[in-house]
Motif scaffolding. Structure first.
Motif, PDB file in Angstrom:
ATOM      1  N   GLY A  36      91.264 -15.468 -21.797  1.00 52.42           N
ATOM      2  CA  GLY A  36      90.701 -16.167 -22.941  1.00 52.42           C
ATOM      3  C   GLY A  36      90.170 -17.529 -22.548  1.00 52.42           C
ATOM      4  O   GLY A  36      89.124 -17.981 -23.048  1.00 52.42           O
ATOM      5  N   GLU A  37      90.869 -18.166 -21.639  1.00 51.09           N
ATOM      6  CA  GLU A  37      90.429 -19.491 -21.171  1.00 51.09           C
ATOM      7  C   GLU A  37      89.044 -19.406 -20.525  1.00 51.09           C
ATOM      8  O   GLU A  37      88.192 -20.279 -20.724  1.00 51.09           O
ATOM      9  N   GLU A  38      88.822 -18.322 -19.751  1.00 53.90           N
ATOM     10  CA  GLU A  38      87.526 -18.157 -19.089  1.00 53.90           C
ATOM     11  C   GLU A  38      86.409 -17.936 -20.115  1.00 53.90           C
ATOM     12  O   GLU A  38      85.306 -18.459 -19.966  1.00 53.90           O
ATOM     13  N   VAL A  39      86.715 -17.177 -21.163  1.00 54.40           N
ATOM     14  CA  VAL A  39      85.725 -16.957 -22.221  1.00 54.40           C
ATOM     15  C   VAL A  39      85.331 -18.287 -22.860  1.00 54.40           C
ATOM     16  O   VAL A  39      84.147 -18.569 -23.072  1.00 54.40           O
ATOM     17  N   LEU A  40      86.323 -19.119 -23.166  1.00 54.61           N
ATOM     18  CA  LEU A  40      86.048 -20.416 -23.797  1.00 54.61           C
ATOM     19  C   LEU A  40      85.177 -21.294 -22.907  1.00 54.61           C
ATOM     20  O   LEU A  40      84.319 -22.037 -23.392  1.00 54.61           O
ATOM     21  N   ALA A  41      85.390 -21.210 -21.594  1.00 54.37           N
ATOM     22  CA  ALA A  41      84.602 -22.023 -20.657  1.00 54.37           C
ATOM     23  C   ALA A  41      83.178 -21.475 -20.501  1.00 54.37           C
ATOM     24  O   ALA A  41      82.217 -22.236 -20.383  1.00 54.37           O
ATOM     25  N   ARG A  42      83.044 -20.150 -20.518  1.00 55.79           N
ATOM     26  CA  ARG A  42      81.739 -19.549 -20.215  1.00 55.79           C
ATOM     27  C   ARG A  42      80.844 -19.323 -21.428  1.00 55.79           C
ATOM     28  O   ARG A  42      79.621 -19.252 -21.283  1.00 55.79           O
ATOM     29  N   PRO A  48      76.729 -15.169 -24.889  1.00 62.14           N
ATOM     30  CA  PRO A  48      76.552 -13.726 -25.041  1.00 62.14           C
ATOM     31  C   PRO A  48      76.371 -13.337 -26.507  1.00 62.14           C
ATOM     32  O   PRO A  48      76.835 -14.033 -27.413  1.00 62.14           O
ATOM     33  N   SER A  49      75.691 -12.212 -26.717  1.00 59.44           N
ATOM     34  CA  SER A  49      75.479 -11.712 -28.080  1.00 59.44           C
ATOM     35  C   SER A  49      76.791 -11.240 -28.688  1.00 59.44           C
ATOM     36  O   SER A  49      76.994 -11.310 -29.904  1.00 59.44           O
ATOM     37  N   LEU A  50      77.695 -10.727 -27.837  1.00 61.11           N
ATOM     38  CA  LEU A  50      78.949 -10.134 -28.299  1.00 61.11           C
ATOM     39  C   LEU A  50      80.024 -10.337 -27.246  1.00 61.11           C
ATOM     40  O   LEU A  50      79.751 -10.237 -26.046  1.00 61.11           O
ATOM     41  N   VAL A  51      81.248 -10.628 -27.697  1.00 56.88           N
ATOM     42  CA  VAL A  51      82.413 -10.704 -26.801  1.00 56.88           C
ATOM     43  C   VAL A  51      83.356  -9.570 -27.168  1.00 56.88           C
ATOM     44  O   VAL A  51      83.713  -9.397 -28.334  1.00 56.88           O
ATOM     45  N   LEU A  52      83.747  -8.770 -26.168  1.00 54.04           N
ATOM     46  CA  LEU A  52      84.798  -7.770 -26.349  1.00 54.04           C
ATOM     47  C   LEU A  52      86.076  -8.380 -25.788  1.00 54.04           C
ATOM     48  O   LEU A  52      86.195  -8.569 -24.576  1.00 54.04           O
ATOM     49  N   HIS A  73      82.374 -22.481 -32.032  1.00 57.07           N
ATOM     50  CA  HIS A  73      81.051 -21.842 -32.102  1.00 57.07           C
ATOM     51  C   HIS A  73      81.081 -20.784 -33.197  1.00 57.07           C
ATOM     52  O   HIS A  73      81.271 -19.590 -32.906  1.00 57.07           O
ATOM     53  N   PRO A  74      80.889 -21.156 -34.447  1.00 60.18           N
ATOM     54  CA  PRO A  74      80.990 -20.199 -35.563  1.00 60.18           C
ATOM     55  C   PRO A  74      80.037 -19.019 -35.454  1.00 60.18           C
ATOM     56  O   PRO A  74      80.259 -17.986 -36.068  1.00 60.18           O
ATOM     57  N   GLU A  75      78.974 -19.175 -34.679  1.00 64.50           N
ATOM     58  CA  GLU A  75      78.011 -18.090 -34.541  1.00 64.50           C
ATOM     59  C   GLU A  75      78.467 -17.015 -33.557  1.00 64.50           C
ATOM     60  O   GLU A  75      77.840 -15.954 -33.440  1.00 64.50           O
ATOM     61  N   ALA A  76      79.553 -17.264 -32.835  1.00 69.12           N
ATOM     62  CA  ALA A  76      80.050 -16.290 -31.851  1.00 69.12           C
ATOM     63  C   ALA A  76      80.470 -14.999 -32.544  1.00 69.12           C
ATOM     64  O   ALA A  76      81.059 -15.022 -33.620  1.00 69.12           O
ATOM     65  N   CYS A  77      80.156 -13.866 -31.918  1.00 73.45           N
ATOM     66  CA  CYS A  77      80.530 -12.554 -32.451  1.00 73.45           C
ATOM     67  C   CYS A  77      81.568 -11.943 -31.519  1.00 73.45           C
ATOM     68  O   CYS A  77      81.290 -11.745 -30.327  1.00 73.45           O
ATOM     69  N   VAL A  78      82.762 -11.677 -32.048  1.00 71.75           N
ATOM     70  CA  VAL A  78      83.866 -11.168 -31.230  1.00 71.75           C
ATOM     71  C   VAL A  78      84.389  -9.861 -31.808  1.00 71.75           C
ATOM     72  O   VAL A  78      84.637  -9.765 -33.009  1.00 71.75           O
TER      73      VAL A  78
END
Length: 204
Positions: A36-42, A48-52, A73-78
């Motif tokens: 999760g830490e890597e996702v927050l950094a990257r 990305p359009s989508l995070v799995l 980032h409220p626009e993030a799609c997870v």
């Protein structure tokens, strides 16, 4: 053309998922992260359009990573990934802003359908009414008081039996109310119903 970021702490699961997602029409790039830490950094760099996102990982975990990502980032799609239908973990992640979930043992077709639907939703939001965030008005169903109570229980990770005890109802009666609210909400299961409930502000 979409970029998908796959986050799983298992190298094998991550690579298997990355290969599966790469075959989905419309996905042009698949990135991989191990925490999760890597996702927050990257995310701010890759956007990305989508995070799995795997629900349960060492460190801050998928649920908390989702909460932090969407707060920033409220626009993030997870989309959450879970081994079994971990309703509690999924419900907490959806409460934090995740759009839904997919089970890890889903077929390739099920995974593709879920990812395509999520990417379609993302594209729809880009052309949405900026005041409402919705691409046109979506009619919301009217739930009965009992259906609302059952949905609220689901959003808190309660089992049907636990909801029944709280409401002094049999488990079968709870299941009947659940089936009705699923039908009204166009949901296939309780996690999807909770996702829609959070999105529509029916549960908080």
């Amino acid at each position: 053309m979409a970029t998908v970021l796959v986050c799983d702490d298992s190298p094998l699961a991550r690579e298997t998922l990355r290969r599966s997602v790469a075959t989905i029409p419309g996905v042009t790039r698949v990135l991989a992260a191990s925490s999760g830490e890597e996702v927050l950094a990257r995310w701010p760099v890759e956007r990305p359009s989508l995070v799995l996102m795997d629900v349960r990982m060492p460190g801050i975990g998928g649920t908390e990573a989702t909460r932090r990502l969407i707060a920033l980032h409220p626009e993030a799609c997870v989309l959450m990934m879970t081994v079994a239908e971990d309703v509690d973990g999924v419900a907490r992640a959806i409460a934090a802003g995740a759009r839904g979930y997919v089970v890890k043992d889903a077929t390739r077709e099920e995974l593709a359908a879920t990812v395509v639907q999520s990417l379609t939703d993302v594209a729809g939001r880009r052309h949405a009414d900026p005041a409402t965030g919705l691409a046109g008005a979506v009619p919301q169903p009217t739930l009965t008081e009992r259906e609302m109570q059952v949905l609220t229980g689901m959003s808190r990770g309660r089992s049907n039996a636990e909801i029944g005890r709280e409401l002094y109802l049999s488990e079968d009666t709870v299941k009947t109310h659940a089936r009705r609210l699923f039908r009204k909400m166009g949901a296939a299961d309780r996690a999807q119903a909770v996702a829609v409930g959070f999105r529509w502000g029916l549960v908080h």
